[in-house]
Design a protein around this motif. Structure first.
Motif, PDB file in Angstrom:
ATOM      1  N   GLN A 277       0.821  -1.213   0.000  1.00 51.37           N
ATOM      2  CA  GLN A 277       0.000   0.000   0.000  1.00 51.37           C
ATOM      3  C   GLN A 277       0.856   1.265   0.000  1.00 51.37           C
ATOM      4  OE1 GLN A 277      -3.356  -0.235  -0.231  1.00 51.37           O
ATOM      5  NE2 GLN A 277      -3.003  -2.434  -0.364  1.00 51.37           N
ATOM      6  N   GLY A 278       2.133   1.120  -0.239  1.00 54.31           N
ATOM      7  CA  GLY A 278       2.998   2.291  -0.221  1.00 54.31           C
ATOM      8  C   GLY A 278       3.440   2.633   1.192  1.00 54.31           C
ATOM      9  N   ILE A 279       4.332   3.615   1.293  1.00 57.32           N
ATOM     10  CA  ILE A 279       4.871   3.976   2.607  1.00 57.32           C
ATOM     11  C   ILE A 279       3.758   4.408   3.554  1.00 57.32           C
ATOM     12  CG2 ILE A 279       6.424   5.531   3.850  1.00 57.32           C
ATOM     13  CD1 ILE A 279       8.062   5.771   1.296  1.00 57.32           C
ATOM     14  N   THR A 280       2.886   5.282   3.058  1.00 53.39           N
ATOM     15  CA  THR A 280       1.856   5.808   3.954  1.00 53.39           C
ATOM     16  C   THR A 280       0.696   4.834   4.117  1.00 53.39           C
ATOM     17  OG1 THR A 280       0.910   7.008   2.110  1.00 53.39           O
ATOM     18  CG2 THR A 280       2.387   8.227   3.566  1.00 53.39           C
ATOM     19  N   GLY A 281       0.750   3.687   3.434  1.00 52.47           N
ATOM     20  CA  GLY A 281      -0.268   2.674   3.689  1.00 52.47           C
ATOM     21  C   GLY A 281      -0.008   1.992   5.020  1.00 52.47           C
ATOM     22  N   ARG A 282       1.260   2.019   5.465  1.00 52.18           N
ATOM     23  CA  ARG A 282       1.570   1.366   6.734  1.00 52.18           C
ATOM     24  C   ARG A 282       1.943   2.368   7.821  1.00 52.18           C
ATOM     25  NH1 ARG A 282       4.898  -3.999   7.141  1.00 52.18           N
ATOM     26  NH2 ARG A 282       2.948  -4.659   6.249  1.00 52.18           N
ATOM     27  N   PHE A 283       2.802   3.326   7.451  1.00 54.06           N
ATOM     28  CA  PHE A 283       3.232   4.303   8.456  1.00 54.06           C
ATOM     29  C   PHE A 283       2.480   5.617   8.228  1.00 54.06           C
ATOM     30  CE2 PHE A 283       6.856   1.655   7.129  1.00 54.06           C
ATOM     31  CZ  PHE A 283       6.948   0.871   8.270  1.00 54.06           C
ATOM     32  N   LEU A 284       2.381   6.420   9.254  1.00 45.04           N
ATOM     33  CA  LEU A 284       1.803   7.768   9.156  1.00 45.04           C
ATOM     34  C   LEU A 284       0.458   7.759   8.421  1.00 45.04           C
ATOM     35  CD1 LEU A 284       5.093   9.437   7.943  1.00 45.04           C
ATOM     36  CD2 LEU A 284       4.148   9.684  10.224  1.00 45.04           C
ATOM     37  N   ARG A 285      -0.387   6.831   8.807  1.00 50.77           N
ATOM     38  CA  ARG A 285      -1.596   6.601   8.020  1.00 50.77           C
ATOM     39  C   ARG A 285      -2.537   7.795   8.013  1.00 50.77           C
ATOM     40  NH1 ARG A 285      -3.277   0.355   8.721  1.00 50.77           N
ATOM     41  NH2 ARG A 285      -3.665   0.387   6.524  1.00 50.77           N
ATOM     42  N   ARG A 286      -2.518   8.548   9.084  1.00 51.38           N
ATOM     43  CA  ARG A 286      -3.510   9.614   9.175  1.00 51.38           C
ATOM     44  C   ARG A 286      -2.977  10.932   8.635  1.00 51.38           C
ATOM     45  NH1 ARG A 286      -7.665   7.680  11.113  1.00 51.38           N
ATOM     46  NH2 ARG A 286      -8.660   9.721  11.121  1.00 51.38           N
TER      47      ARG A 286
END
Lengths: 288, 354
Positions: A277-286
């Motif tokens: 899901q890409g970087i922001t799919g796992r980290f820093l989701r919001r």
């Protein structure tokens, strides 16, 4: 030491370039879940707008920073009204239609301007890092990229339009129930993304040259970066540009730009296995 | 989604349709050299090569539900593998094997990361597209004497000229002439068609179609969608490699333009125009569109790219199911014959909108 300075500067320029060519694609993908395969051709239109405007004696800064994005933004508006709006909810068909648009634009511009590349002269000179000369235009690219990302962030997080856009992204039906017209928001968003592509095309025109097929040189990097970044537009684009810009410039410096591109692709392919899901799919989701 | 329009998969169709297609193909195979000259035969040969390419795309997209936007990567790898092999070996039979194996290996590697990463359809489209673009750049940058594989210089943008033609297996002196190449190309097209029909009739083919219809349900029944998709993708790459080998033979030449975006777009258009979820559709699509492009190349009013773009947009907006299904459904409506399989039913699942 000077060499490190030069390489460091080039890496920053590489990151800035990738951020600039990606942000327009990222806006459209992040907000509307549409992958615009005509993105490279929107950039090409921005470059041609800059070329035509400067050829008519308009100041180059006005041409690339104002005329190019406004013109391509308007093109995006027309495209959304005439093509994209019939295909919402049909992601694959949207991709195919924008691919058709991309071929059509290449053909159209070839018919009008011919195949030969045009040039736009670089408006600034160079500066020195120790013994080495570096192009001052790199600074321009970095500044424009930072301003585009910061501006986008400010607009999404501080303005009323940004609030409405985020609400529509999260839940179009609920937004519609509260009196927002999602089609209008989509239209404006698509135009905004197209305008950012036009800006990138205009700013990169002096260093890449202007030709009908110039878009293909950028879209591979832009697609990889959008996929790598994930759904959050500003954070995703920034983080992925940082990562991929570093890999690309560093490997290019050690070998050739083409090997740099291959390294970029390998990094991206391995990354989608780990972070689909890409970087922001796992980290820093919001994040935005 | 496009598949919504598909009333039933071709797998459950009768046996007579495919037999008619094969007979028509054989008639063309034997008859074409009698009625047309060298030029016409060369044209037909490249049409056959591109039709094989279209079959590969039609199989993985229409039946496997895999959205590959960079199928030209496999066409190009097959073409280059053949050229490099043929220049290094006296007998081209090994080169043909290479042209099939190299794209399959590449597809297996790429497919592993894509399918086992469980990325969405759109991502697969974008990644495959990117792979084709980067292969284009990579092969473009191979000009100069240092880039060669064995005896074969890669030649950068200019490509590899004077690639040796196919020969009869085991006899390097018996090189194929124009007519021989036509038999090889058309024969390969018929064989690929039969092979894909056969695959679709087997248990494997049925699972592939089931996964396209509803991945979750197929998985709950115990099939691993990742593996089936990977195998489908690899088969498609092998067939594209055959097409690439024939395409190289047609011009005795290969250059990086085989990897170009236009090439990938063309094969998508063949399948979309001909009909997604059929095997004859892509063949007709390839021949029809290629004929149109040749016409457009002959005059200088409309740029071929513009023409392709207009065709693609028009079909996505107006005829998303393609020409062959429209004609077939029209026929069925006119002549309601007893159908051999189950009656026309809507597809089991509605595709979940993305």
């Amino acid at each position: 030491m000077d060499l490190y300075g030069l390489v460091g500067f080039n890496i920053l320029v590489g990151i800035g370039t990738i951020a600039l060519i990606t942000v327009g694609l990222g806006v459209i993908y992040g907000m509307m879940k549409i992958i615009n395969l005509a993105h490279g051709e929107f950039m090409m239109l921005g470059a041609y707008a800059t070329y035509v405007a400067t050829a008519h004696g308009i100041n180059i800064w006005i041409a690339m920073l104002i005329i190019a994005p406004v013109f391509v933004g308007l093109v995006g508006l027309v495209v959304e009204r005439c093509l994209i709006r019939f295909l919402y909810g049909r992601m694959i068909d949207t991709m195919l239609a924008t691919w058709g648009l991309s071929l059509g634009l290449i053909g159209l511009m070839t018919s009008i301007f011919g195949n030969d590349p045009r040039g736009v002269s670089t408006p600034v000179g160079s500066f020195s890092i120790g013994h080495y000369a570096a192009s001052l235009y790199g600074v321009v690219i970095i500044v424009v990229a930072v301003l585009a990302l910061v501006g986008l962030y400010a607009m999404l997080s501080m303005t009323r339009y940004g609030l409405i856009v985020r609400a529509t992204m999260q839940n179009p039906n609920m937004a519609a129930a509260l009196g927002v017209a999602p089609p209008t928001i989509y239209m404006a968003t698509f135009a905004l993304g197209a305008g950012l592509a036009g800006l990138a095309g205009g700013v990169l025109a002096p260093i890449s040259g202007v030709s009908p097929v110039m878009g293909a040189a950028f879209i591979a990097k832009a697609f990889i970066t959008v996929l790598g970044g994930g759904a959050a537009i500003v954070t995703g684009t920034s983080l992925a540009s940082g990562l991929f810009g570093f890999i690309d410039t560093f490997v290019s410096f050690k070998s050739t730009p083409v090997i740099g591109e291959v390294a970029l692709l390998l990094a991206a392919v391995v990354m989608i296995r780990i972070l689909p899901q890409g970087i922001t799919g796992r980290f820093l989701r919001r994040s935005l | 989604m496009i598949f919504r329009k598909l009333k039933r998969a071709e797998t459950s169709g009768g046996i007579w349709g495919p037999i008619a297609v094969v007979v028509a193909g054989l008639v063309l195979l034997v008859g074409a050299p009698m009625v047309t000259g060298t030029f016409g035969l060369l044209q037909l040969t490249v049409f056959a090569a591109l039709a094989i390419f279209a079959l590969a795309q039609g199989f993985i997209w229409g039946f496997g539900g895999i959205l590959c936007f960079g199928q030209s990567a496999f066409l190009g790898l097959g073409g280059y593998a053949y050229a490099v092999g043929a220049l290094n070996m006296t007998d081209t039979t090994g080169a043909v094997a290479l042209a099939i194996i190299v794209p399959m290996l590449f597809a297996a590697l790429l497919g592993y990361f894509m399918f086992y990463g469980r990325i969405s359809d759109a991502y697969i489209g974008v990644i495959t597209l990117t792979v084709a673009i980067i292969l284009f750049d990579l092969f473009n940058s191979t000009s100069g004497d240092i880039y060669h594989i064995g005896q074969a210089p890669l030649g950068g943008f200019n490509g590899i000229p004077s690639v040796p033609p196919l020969n009869i297996p085991g006899d390097p002196d018996a090189q194929l002439d124009t007519t021989g190449l036509w038999y090889a190309a058309m024969g390969a097209l018929i064989l690929c068609y039969i092979m894909l029909k056969w695959i679709l009739a087997t248990r494997f083919g049925r699972v592939v179609v089931a996964i396209r219809e509803n991945e979750t349900r197929a998985q709950l029944l115990g099939y691993d969608p990742r593996l089936f998709k990977l195998l489908t993708f690899v088969i498609g790459a092998g067939i594209s490699g055959v097409a690439g080998c024939l395409y190289t033979n047609w011009g005795a030449f290969i250059s990086p333009t085989v990897f170009s975006l236009t090439m990938s777009a063309q094969v998508i258009i063949y399948v979309l125009v001909g009909g997604l979820g059929t095997l004859v559709g892509p063949i007709f699509g390839a021949v029809g569109i290629q004929y149109l492009i040749n016409l457009a190349g002959g005059q200088h009013v409309i740029d071929p790219n513009l023409l392709l773009g207009i065709v693609l947009v028009a079909f996505v907006l107006l005829v998303p199911q393609g020409v062959v299904p429209v004609i077939r459904n029209g026929f069925r409506r006119l002549m309601p014959v007893k159908s051999p399989g189950p009656a026309l039913t809507p597809s089991v699942s509605q595709e979940v909108s993305q």
